[in-house]
Design an enzyme around this catalytic site. Structure first.
Site, mmCIF file in Angstrom:
data_model
loop_
_atom_site.group_PDB
_atom_site.id
_atom_site.type_symbol
_atom_site.label_atom_id
_atom_site.label_comp_id
_atom_site.label_asym_id
_atom_site.label_seq_id
_atom_site.Cartn_x
_atom_site.Cartn_y
_atom_site.Cartn_z
ATOM 1 N N HIS A 1 0.842 -1.194 0.000
ATOM 2 C CA HIS A 1 0.000 0.000 0.000
ATOM 3 C C HIS A 1 0.884 1.255 0.000
ATOM 4 O O HIS A 1 1.797 1.380 0.812
ATOM 5 C CB HIS A 1 -0.952 0.017 1.194
ATOM 6 N N ALA A 2 0.595 2.188 -0.904
ATOM 7 C CA ALA A 2 1.461 3.358 -1.094
ATOM 8 C C ALA A 2 1.570 4.204 0.172
ATOM 9 O O ALA A 2 0.578 4.433 0.863
ATOM 10 C CB ALA A 2 0.910 4.208 -2.236
ATOM 11 N N HIS B 1 -0.019 12.036 -5.471
ATOM 12 C CA HIS B 1 -0.575 12.040 -4.113
ATOM 13 C C HIS B 1 0.564 11.911 -3.093
ATOM 14 O O HIS B 1 0.655 12.703 -2.139
ATOM 15 C CB HIS B 1 -1.569 10.884 -3.957
ATOM 16 N N GLU B 2 1.412 10.930 -3.290
ATOM 17 C CA GLU B 2 2.479 10.668 -2.319
ATOM 18 C C GLU B 2 3.485 11.813 -2.284
ATOM 19 O O GLU B 2 3.998 12.178 -1.225
ATOM 20 C CB GLU B 2 3.181 9.337 -2.622
ATOM 21 N N HIS C 1 2.656 14.520 0.104
ATOM 22 C CA HIS C 1 3.119 14.290 1.478
ATOM 23 C C HIS C 1 4.586 14.701 1.614
ATOM 24 O O HIS C 1 4.981 15.351 2.574
ATOM 25 C CB HIS C 1 3.005 12.811 1.849
ATOM 26 N N GLU D 1 -3.435 14.784 3.179
ATOM 27 C CA GLU D 1 -3.923 13.903 2.112
ATOM 28 C C GLU D 1 -4.368 14.660 0.864
ATOM 29 O O GLU D 1 -4.561 14.057 -0.194
ATOM 30 C CB GLU D 1 -5.082 13.043 2.628
ATOM 31 N N HIS E 1 -6.247 0.272 5.705
ATOM 32 C CA HIS E 1 -6.205 1.218 6.825
ATOM 33 C C HIS E 1 -6.755 0.651 8.131
ATOM 34 O O HIS E 1 -6.515 1.210 9.189
ATOM 35 C CB HIS E 1 -6.950 2.500 6.430
ATOM 36 N N TYR F 1 -9.369 11.171 4.485
ATOM 37 C CA TYR F 1 -9.492 11.066 3.021
ATOM 38 C C TYR F 1 -10.800 11.661 2.531
ATOM 39 O O TYR F 1 -10.880 12.185 1.419
ATOM 40 C CB TYR F 1 -9.366 9.609 2.564
HETATM 41 O O1 X8Z Z 1 -4.202 5.370 1.344
HETATM 42 C C1 X8Z Z 1 -4.174 6.219 0.469
HETATM 43 C C2 X8Z Z 1 -2.832 6.715 -0.049
HETATM 44 C C3 X8Z Z 1 -1.788 6.690 0.976
HETATM 45 S S1 X8Z Z 1 -1.986 7.911 2.181
HETATM 46 C C4 X8Z Z 1 -2.387 5.855 -1.202
HETATM 47 N N1 X8Z Z 1 -5.318 6.651 -0.090
HETATM 48 C C5 X8Z Z 1 -6.620 6.165 0.341
HETATM 49 C C6 X8Z Z 1 -6.827 4.718 -0.041
HETATM 50 O O2 X8Z Z 1 -6.060 4.192 -0.868
HETATM 51 O O3 X8Z Z 1 -7.747 4.090 0.465
HETATM 52 C C7 X8Z Z 1 -5.423 7.673 -1.117
HETATM 53 C C8 X8Z Z 1 -6.873 7.719 -1.467
HETATM 54 C C9 X8Z Z 1 -7.616 7.039 -0.359
HETATM 55 ZN ZN ZN Z 2 -1.807 9.836 1.489
#
Ligand code: X8Z
Ligand code: ZN
Length: 616
Positions: free
Chosen positions: A347-348, A377-378, A381, A405, A505, A515
């Site tokens: 996961h990024a 997105h990254e 941060h 975010e 998450h 988010y």
């Molecule tokens: O978790 C993230 C990022 C890392 S902070 C990739 N996001 C949420 C997800 O993937 O569920 C970005 C959009 C929503």
């Molecule tokens: Zn993020």
């Protein structure tokens, strides 16, 4: 998070000062503001050190998952939680003082910094941090092996790509079900995790862990919940229109496999493992008469752009706004693709390893259009980390977590056809008639996400508050998914499944309301940067690429870190002082009008089912 040197110099000089003044200090037991300052300087220096150790341990644990790295990161995390809790308690002796606002804010932020509050009993705290590490590692190790474990297995990065591309409903349901098996073994540990973390939150004076999380927004937890509800009500009508249109198109494509009497959509047909962003099924829902637009994923594939190059496009955008290049170590130390030889958490994420120069990404890019957006997105941060690196440790954070975010996403909204033409991805921008299809493509990601962004923490808040008991974890999860998203499980579920565990998450314990907020904020930020760039046309066509004025606006907000209540940071950037969905509505207005026309005379909305765990 930011600059080592500033912190240690400041703390040691304050320490010397307090010793020098010792003879004149008042009698013990009546602390002064000066004592509070000295205490805080030492606390920040100590916490920063533990934080950096924790980051290093966590980096190794997530890029090299083994039993050992799992234990080492649990231990490092445990130390940080322990000291933070102790310092919060020791700091209580300054509570009655009339502290300067910055100092007062630091005491508050120290208390709120614990996303994972833990009991003061050492045995329980160790148990909690180990459970937390094991949940995260289990998610990272998760695989689906369609032909059995001796055959080829796929990690979540592969499976996400398959969910985006596969169009056979039977195969989609199999992939969906296969991945969701990752959750079941987490169920019992998650219940224990919630119990222990709540105990920690109560010791800190919060009702439960959810209440602690909701206290992190410069308002009361009740005001925060009400603010989320206000925003949701602003955008819910957009979601209902989009849902109705997409559902109809999916039934045209898949027939009975997509049709349910209650009007809900099976959760595996939307091009994403969690049905959280639907842009990948654009081809299925595109208006038939629409001019063909471009497909960013195809452009990246045909030009053989590798993972690093994709990130470089993002860096190039930030540089065009006036930002300095990223340090060489960023390119050397980041993980851009899944290593072949070991388990990692794919996961990024973006990392502020030493709160100074050592910033990194950990991603598993495949070169899809989603990856192009994720890279931006990254990087949002990363540039935030860099903007506040010279602030004191406790201010090295986003104005709130939703701001963090939203930065990269606000930048990515500038990836317009004009921008893609400038960087040589398109020969010429598509005609104005292509605006509507592009808006639809964008809405499938941005609008579709909103209810998902909201419900994840609604579920967790109910779990933490005890309103939902472990025996009903999955039922409560699907009730919320049905109520807010109007999606239903593609195959029957039971309480031996634990579907929340299949979303990163939850096992990673990353709060999620951020988010939802970010989807709203990013349009506010984007609109403000477009205005700064002197743009006056329709919002959806604005790109502030190469605008130093837009970059300066952004930097002014980022550089504040968390030193001020977030409405002040928002004001610096946008002139507005509250979250407001008017920018997202302005952006999508032409599409909203069009969707309403398309849905005229058709039923919109859905009814939730009596048994939320049952597939259609
Ligand atoms: O978790 C993230 C990022 C890392 S902070 C990739 N996001 C949420 C997800 O993937 O569920 C970005 C959009 C929503
Ligand atoms: Zn993020």
């Amino acid at each position: 998070m930011g600059s080592r040197n500033t912190i240690s110099i400041a703390s040691s000089s304050l320490l010397i000062l307090s010793l020098a003044l010792a003879p004149c200090a008042p009698a013990q037991g009546t602390p002064t503001i000066h004592d509070a300052q000295a205490f805080m300087a030492n606390a920040e220096a100590e916490l920063q050190k533990l934080y950096v150790m924790g980051q290093r341990a966590e980096w190794v644990a997530e890029t090299y998952i083994t039993g050992d790295t799992e234990i080492l990161t649990a231990a490092a995390n445990e130390q940080l939680i322990k000291r933070t809790t102790e310092l919060v308690n020791e700091g209580k002796r300054f509570e009655t003082l009339d502290l300067p606002p910055d100092l007062k804010r630091k005491f508050l932020l120290m208390k709120l910094s614990l996303t994972l509050p833990a009991p003061s009993d050492a045995r329980l705290r160790e148990e909690l941090t180990q459970v937390a590490s094991s949940l995260n590692a289990d998610y990272g190790k998760g695989k689906y092996c369609p032909g059995g474990e001796s055959e080829k297995c796929f990690g979540i990065d592969d499976l996400e790509e398959q969910m985006a591309k596969v169009r056979d409903p039977g195969q989609l349901a199999a992939i969906w079900e296969g991945w969701h098996k990752v959750g079941a073994p987490m169920r019992e540990r998650y219940a224990r995790f919630a119990e222990l973390s709540n105990q920690g939150a109560r010791e800190l004076g919060f009702a439960d862990t959810g209440a602690l999380w909701r206290s992190n927004y410069d308002m009361t937890p009740e005001q925060f919940s009400a603010d989320l509800e206000r925003l949701w009500k602003q955008v819910e009508p957009l979601y209902i229109e989009l849902h109705a249109y997409v559902r109809r198109k999916l039934i045209e494509e898949y027939g009975a496999a997509a049709e349910r009497k209650d009007g809900m959509i099976p959760a595996d047909l939307l091009g994403n493992m969690w049905a959280q962003e639907w842009g990948n099924i654009y081809d299925l829902v595109a208006p038939p008469s629409a001019p063909t637009t471009y497909d960013l994923g195809e452009i990246l594939q045909s030009r053989h752009k590798n993972a690093k190059e994709i990130v470089q496009y993002g860096e190039n955008f930030f540089r065009s706004l006036g930002y300095a290049p990223l340090p060489e170590t960023f390119w050397e130390r980041s993980q851009f693709t899944r290593p072949a030889d070991r388990d990692v958490v794919c996961h990024a994420s973006a990392w502020d390893i030493d709160t100074n120069e050592d910033v990194r990404l950990k991603v598993c890019l495949h070169g899809t259009s989603d990856d192009f957006i994720t890279a931006h997105h990254e990087l949002g941060h990363i540039y935030y980390f860099r903007a506040y690196e010279n602030l004191p440790f406790l201010f090295k954070n986003g104005a709130n977590d939703g701001f963090h975010e939203a930065i990269g996403d606000a930048i990515a909204l500038s990836i317009t056809p004009e921008y893609l033409t400038k960087i040589g991805f398109l020969d010429h921008a598509p005609p104005a008639e292509a605006d509507l299809p592009l808006l639809l493509r964008q809405a499938l990601d941005k609008i579709a996400f909103l209810p998902f962004g909201l419900l994840i923490d609604k579920w967790r808040w109910e779990v933490f508050s005890g309103q939902v008991k472990p025996a009903d974890y999955n039922k409560a999860w699907w009730e919320l998914r049905e109520k807010y998203q109007g999606v239903a499980p593609p195959v029957n579920r039971t309480e031996s499944d634990f579907d929340p565990g299949a979303k990163y998450h939850i096992p990673a314990n990353t709060p999620y309301a951020r988010y939802f907020l970010a989807r709203v904020y990013q349009f506010q930020f984007y609109r403000a940067m477009c205005r700064a760039a002197g743009y006056t046309g329709p919002l959806n066509r604005c790109s502030f690429y190469e605008s130093k004025a837009a970059g300066d606006k952004l930097q002014a907000m980022l550089a504040l870190g968390q030193s001020k209540p977030w409405p002040e940071a928002l004001q610096v950037m946008t002139g507005e002082d509250r979250a407001d969905a008017s920018a997202i509505i302005e952006y999508f207005q032409p599409l909203i009008d069009w969707l309403k026309q398309q849905n005229r005379g058709q039923k919109t909305g859905w009814t939730v089912s009596a048994d939320p765990l049952k597939a259609g």
